[in-house]
Write an enzyme that holds these catalytic residues in place. Structure first.
Site, PDB file in Angstrom:
ATOM      1  N   TYR B 109       0.852  -1.198   0.000  1.00  0.00           N
ATOM      2  CA  TYR B 109       0.000   0.000   0.000  1.00  0.00           C
ATOM      3  C   TYR B 109       0.882   1.240   0.000  1.00  0.00           C
ATOM      4  CZ  TYR B 109      -4.201  -2.638   1.328  1.00  0.00           C
ATOM      5  OH  TYR B 109      -5.269  -3.498   1.371  1.00  0.00           O
ATOM      6  N   TYR B 148      -0.388  -9.819   0.810  1.00  0.00           N
ATOM      7  CA  TYR B 148       0.700  -9.231   1.595  1.00  0.00           C
ATOM      8  C   TYR B 148       0.701  -9.809   3.004  1.00  0.00           C
ATOM      9  CZ  TYR B 148      -3.054  -6.108   3.234  1.00  0.00           C
ATOM     10  OH  TYR B 148      -4.217  -5.609   3.736  1.00  0.00           O
ATOM     11  N   ARG B 158      -2.585 -11.792   3.983  1.00  0.00           N
ATOM     12  CA  ARG B 158      -3.932 -11.446   3.526  1.00  0.00           C
ATOM     13  C   ARG B 158      -4.131 -11.941   2.100  1.00  0.00           C
ATOM     14  NH1 ARG B 158      -7.401  -8.035   4.878  1.00  0.00           N
ATOM     15  NH2 ARG B 158      -8.622  -9.845   4.331  1.00  0.00           N
ATOM     16  N   HIS B 161      -7.117  -8.574  -2.115  1.00  0.00           N
ATOM     17  CA  HIS B 161      -8.456  -8.022  -1.928  1.00  0.00           C
ATOM     18  C   HIS B 161      -8.482  -6.555  -2.319  1.00  0.00           C
ATOM     19  CE1 HIS B 161      -6.281  -7.183   1.824  1.00  0.00           C
ATOM     20  NE2 HIS B 161      -6.981  -6.068   1.857  1.00  0.00           N
ATOM     21  N   HIS B 163     -10.604  -3.117  -1.080  1.00  0.00           N
ATOM     22  CA  HIS B 163     -11.524  -2.550  -0.096  1.00  0.00           C
ATOM     23  C   HIS B 163     -12.617  -1.762  -0.822  1.00  0.00           C
ATOM     24  CE1 HIS B 163      -8.987  -3.250   3.526  1.00  0.00           C
ATOM     25  NE2 HIS B 163      -8.002  -3.149   2.659  1.00  0.00           N
TER      26      HIS B 163
END
Lengths: 206, 239
Positions: B109, B148, B158, B161, B163
């Site tokens: 991110y 990640y 995780r 995905h 959000h």
């Protein structure tokens, strides 16, 4: 290369197909800051609007520690009980304007702050009077769904006394729904868990 | 029955349908951040049955294409993510805001808290918005996010995905969720995905590969339909 260490738990994954129904919640996670907050998010009303004040507070976890990575949203009527029905949440309100919606991420001290005005009391769907209040959502990493609460005002004692929600909650807990007046506005802390846990609402099942 | 008893009864009912629940100890951060007392059902009031409205001025066309937010091409597998937003009665939710954010193709991110030692892509921010159209349909063009690591448990990763944040027509309909990809090998160890305990409901979070949305010589398509719970005050023109 070493063998990977297995996780401490394993969930079964089968070929059960998705059922029809409402899409489930998932946490907002820790990385929303570059996507959701925006500069004018805390400005629900323009700062020179008559009666404008600061509504602020902190979000705390079960041990009373401030939560530095939560997101607070509010939605409310204006002083006459009207809800804004024009678009434009991403635009700053005019200096004396009103937008109705606010979004603020908490800082390192778990603190949020909005500029807003006190709404008129708006009725229930069935026409029952309610005391002035603001609808609030709190989202955070570690919360698989939002919590919802209402912000009432401590200088509305007579309206609060006959409010259907406040009077349906145990007296020992209803104070968690009431913001404390202070110089420049009101303070409303959110405590996610514990003896003084804020009263949280279910609004999904209406 | 007193109002208090009614509230407690509704809380009991709600406790059986809240999925995910607030407390799911496998996801360790929920332990100190989950309410412990029963929820109270307020009378349905206009503060909750209304919500912000949206118009074309709220978004730019390029907001929905996350691959063009840099000065050059974002790196990774270009994908199209689309679907329809409906309410629990099956009616399309028109002109509602959909916000998305995600990691880049390497699972990183663009956020100061993210210290995963995977490369940042100078041409990928990973945030987008759009409004649903008159049929409740939305479309984003983006890069397939990478999985990640995180520190919830040993060797925790995780699943890939995206959000999603949606408003619907009312405060009651607000939804923040995550969209997953079909066949992800990491589902078996993810306590966020598995925080939804009903497996058939959990599967609603998984998009499906949609060849009809795949654009030749350009990008693979995925479909993620969304259903918002909660009631909204019926607008005058629809009553």
């Amino acid at each position: 290369m070493t063998e990977p260490i297995p996780p401490t738990f394993v969930y079964e994954v089968t070929d059960v197909p998705a059922s029809e129904g409402v899409t489930p919640w998932q946490t907002v996670g820790p990385y929303f800051h570059y996507a959701l907050p925006y500069d004018s998010g805390p400005q629900v009303a323009g700062s020179s609007r008559p009666g404008a004040f600061t509504l602020h507070g902190c979000v705390y976890d079960a041990e009373g520690r401030p939560i530095p990575d939560s997101l607070v949203e509010i939605w409310q009527a204006d002083e006459s009980g009207r809800f804004v029905d024009e678009p434009g949440i991403f635009e700053a309100p005019a200096p004396d304007g009103f937008r109705g919606f606010g979004r603020c991420d908490t800082d390192a001290d778990g603190h949020y702050a909005f500029t807003t005005v006190k709404p008129a009391g708006v009725p229930t769907e069935n026409g029952a009077e309610q005391a002035p209040h603001i609808a609030m959502s709190v989202f955070a990493r570690g919360m698989l769904r939002r919590v919802v609460t209402r912000v009432y005002f401590d200088d509305e004692a007579s309206a609060n006394a006959s409010d259907p929600l406040l009077s349906s909650v145990e007296a020992s807990r209803s104070a968690t729904l009431v913001a404390a007046s202070e110089d420049g506005g009101y303070r409303f802390d959110v405590r996610l868990q514990g003896a003084d846990e804020t009263v949280f609402l279910d609004v999904a099942a209406h | 029955m007193t109002d208090l008893e009614k509230a407690q009864q509704s809380a009991d009912r709600v406790a059986t349908v809240l999925d995910p629940a607030y407390l799911f100890p496998d996801y360790t951060s929920t332990v100190l951040r989950s309410p412990s007392k029963a929820l109270v059902m307020p009378p349905a009031g206009l503060s909750e049955l209304t919500g912000p409205t949206f118009g074309s001025g709220d978004v730019r066309d390029t907001d929905a294409d996350l691959t063009v937010h840099g000065s050059g091409e974002a790196i990774g597998e270009r994908i199209i993510v689309h679907g329809t937003v409906r309410d629990s009665y099956g009616k399309p939710v028109r002109n509602t805001l959909v916000e998305v954010w995600q990691a880049n193709a390497a699972g990183r991110y663009i956020h100061k808290v993210d210290q995963h030692p995977a490369p940042l892509d100078p041409n990928f921010v990973g945030a987008g918005r759009c409004l649903t159209d008159e049929q409740g349909h939305y479309t984003f063009t983006t890069i397939k996010p990478g999985p990640y690591p995180w520190r919830n448990h040993t060797n925790a990763w995780r699943p890939a995905h995206i959000h999603f944040s949606l408003f619907g027509r009312a405060f009651t309909q607000r939804l923040v969720t995550q969209m997953y990809f079909p066949g992800d090998p990491l589902f078996f160890q993810d306590p966020i995905f598995n925080g939804v305990r009903d497996e058939a409901a959990r599967k609603r979070l998984i998009s499906s590969y949609d060849h009809s949305a795949t654009r030749p010589e350009w990008a693979l398509g995925y479909r993620f339909d969304i259903v918002l719970g909660g009631a909204a005050r019926t607008p005058m023109e629809e009553s």
